[in-house]
Design an enzyme around this catalytic site. Structure first.
Site, PDB file in Angstrom:
ATOM      1  N   GLU A  40       0.854  -1.184   0.000  1.00 37.07           N
ATOM      2  CA  GLU A  40       0.000   0.000   0.000  1.00 37.07           C
ATOM      3  C   GLU A  40       0.894   1.239   0.000  1.00 37.07           C
ATOM      4  O   GLU A  40       2.001   1.214   0.532  1.00 37.07           O
ATOM      5  CB  GLU A  40      -0.858  -0.038   1.267  1.00 37.07           C
ATOM      6  CG  GLU A  40      -1.761   1.150   1.496  1.00 37.07           C
ATOM      7  CD  GLU A  40      -2.440   1.105   2.856  1.00 37.07           C
ATOM      8  OE1 GLU A  40      -3.532   1.669   2.970  1.00 37.07           O
ATOM      9  OE2 GLU A  40      -1.872   0.500   3.803  1.00 37.07           O
ATOM     10  N   LYS A 106      -9.710   0.692  -1.715  1.00 41.89           N
ATOM     11  CA  LYS A 106      -9.771   0.223  -0.328  1.00 41.89           C
ATOM     12  C   LYS A 106     -11.145   0.501   0.291  1.00 41.89           C
ATOM     13  O   LYS A 106     -11.605   1.644   0.317  1.00 41.89           O
ATOM     14  CB  LYS A 106      -8.665   0.908   0.476  1.00 41.89           C
ATOM     15  CG  LYS A 106      -8.513   0.429   1.914  1.00 41.89           C
ATOM     16  CD  LYS A 106      -7.348   1.163   2.560  1.00 41.89           C
ATOM     17  CE  LYS A 106      -7.092   0.722   3.987  1.00 41.89           C
ATOM     18  NZ  LYS A 106      -5.985   1.493   4.601  1.00 41.89           N
ATOM     19  N   CYS A 142      -4.433  -3.451   3.588  1.00 45.28           N
ATOM     20  CA  CYS A 142      -4.096  -3.096   4.974  1.00 45.28           C
ATOM     21  C   CYS A 142      -5.250  -3.315   5.967  1.00 45.28           C
ATOM     22  O   CYS A 142      -5.516  -4.431   6.373  1.00 45.28           O
ATOM     23  CB  CYS A 142      -3.576  -1.659   5.019  1.00 45.28           C
ATOM     24  SG  CYS A 142      -2.523  -1.323   6.459  1.00 45.28           S
TER      25      CYS A 142
END
Length: 265
Positions: A40, A106, A142
């Site tokens: 990321e 995300k 993440c």
């Protein structure tokens, strides 16, 4: 399938980070990887003002990543930032090369441990998988690792593995949480999890300041039975791993948690 996890430390300048991506993609291709996963925030590290550097998917930064993937003959997955409609940015994973062209925005934003990602980043909403050489792979970023439903959605979509790109926040117990969560998500969904994080800046001699999540290292590959098959330490390094699709079927026959679900199906 051979997957490379590229655990590096990116800085605030997208051009310099592209040079790192080119170098590490070449290393992964030379080692025989089919896919290389970058962390990321590969475009620019957190703690950098994101809106001024965000680019559309047809912009020069993404275009250069496509050219790197094409030249190396490999699928590249790397984190970047694209403009959102409300003035914020989107935390985007670009997957490109070897017949693949996809993006994942995300879904779960890191509003935790004193950091508010949603202040500057708009959330995505779509589950995304890609197919590389007939193997289906889910994409996650993440903080997504704290939400098992996404990984089960990958499994329901036919994924053998999830590619997880991260820039994990440091702090007491955070490395332990990282391993625990990656292993749990693999076992929840009985799939491989290939988790590539930013290296710990301190391991490369860079002092991190503020609360921005700049990485702790410890990238790892976890099997569909939840066992760690290989992992790195804190510093920059490349991890090569083999993902066996047949093992997923074997584990799901022994531990049919997906078939036995009663909620959320």
């Amino acid at each position: 399938m051979r997957i490379a996890l590229s655990q590096l430390t990116t800085g605030p300048e997208p051009g310099k980070n592209l040079a790192l991506i080119e170098e590490w993609t070449s290393r992964a291709a030379d080692a025989g990887a089919d896919v290389v996963v970058f962390p990321e925030a590969s475009m620019a590290c957190f703690g950098t003002p994101l809106a001024p550097l965000a680019e559309p998917l047809d912009g020069p930064w993404a275009g250069k990543v496509r050219a790197i993937a094409e030249a190396a003959g490999i699928t590249v997955v790397a984190g970047m930032f694209t403009p959102a409609s409300d003035g914020r940015v989107t935390n985007t994973l670009l997957a490109t090369g070897r017949g693949v062209e996809a993006t994942y925005d995300k879904i779960h934003l890191y509003d935790a441990f004193g950091f508010a990602e949603s202040d500057t980043v708009a959330a995505g909403s779509q589950v995304v998988t890609i197919d590389v050489q007939g193997v289906r792979l889910g994409l996650a970023t993440c903080y997504d690792v704290r939400f098992p439903e996404l990984f089960r959605a990958h499994a329901d979509a036919g994924a053998t593995a999830t590619l997880l790109a991260a820039s994990w926040g440091a702090g007491p117990g955070k490395v332990d949480q990282w391993e625990l969560l990656v292993r749990a998500r693999a076992l929840d969904a009985t799939l491989w999890v290939a988790a590539a994080g930013q290296a710990d800046p301190a391991a490369g001699g860079v002092a991190a300041t503020g609360t921005a999540p700049t990485g702790v290292g410890y990238s790892m590959i976890v099997g569909p039975d939840g066992t760690v098959r290989d992992r790195l330490g804190a510093g920059p390094e490349l991890l090569m791993t083999e993902v066996d699709a047949d093992e997923v079927a074997e584990v799901r026959a022994k531990i049919p948690v997906l078939a036995n679900r009663r909620l959320g199906t």
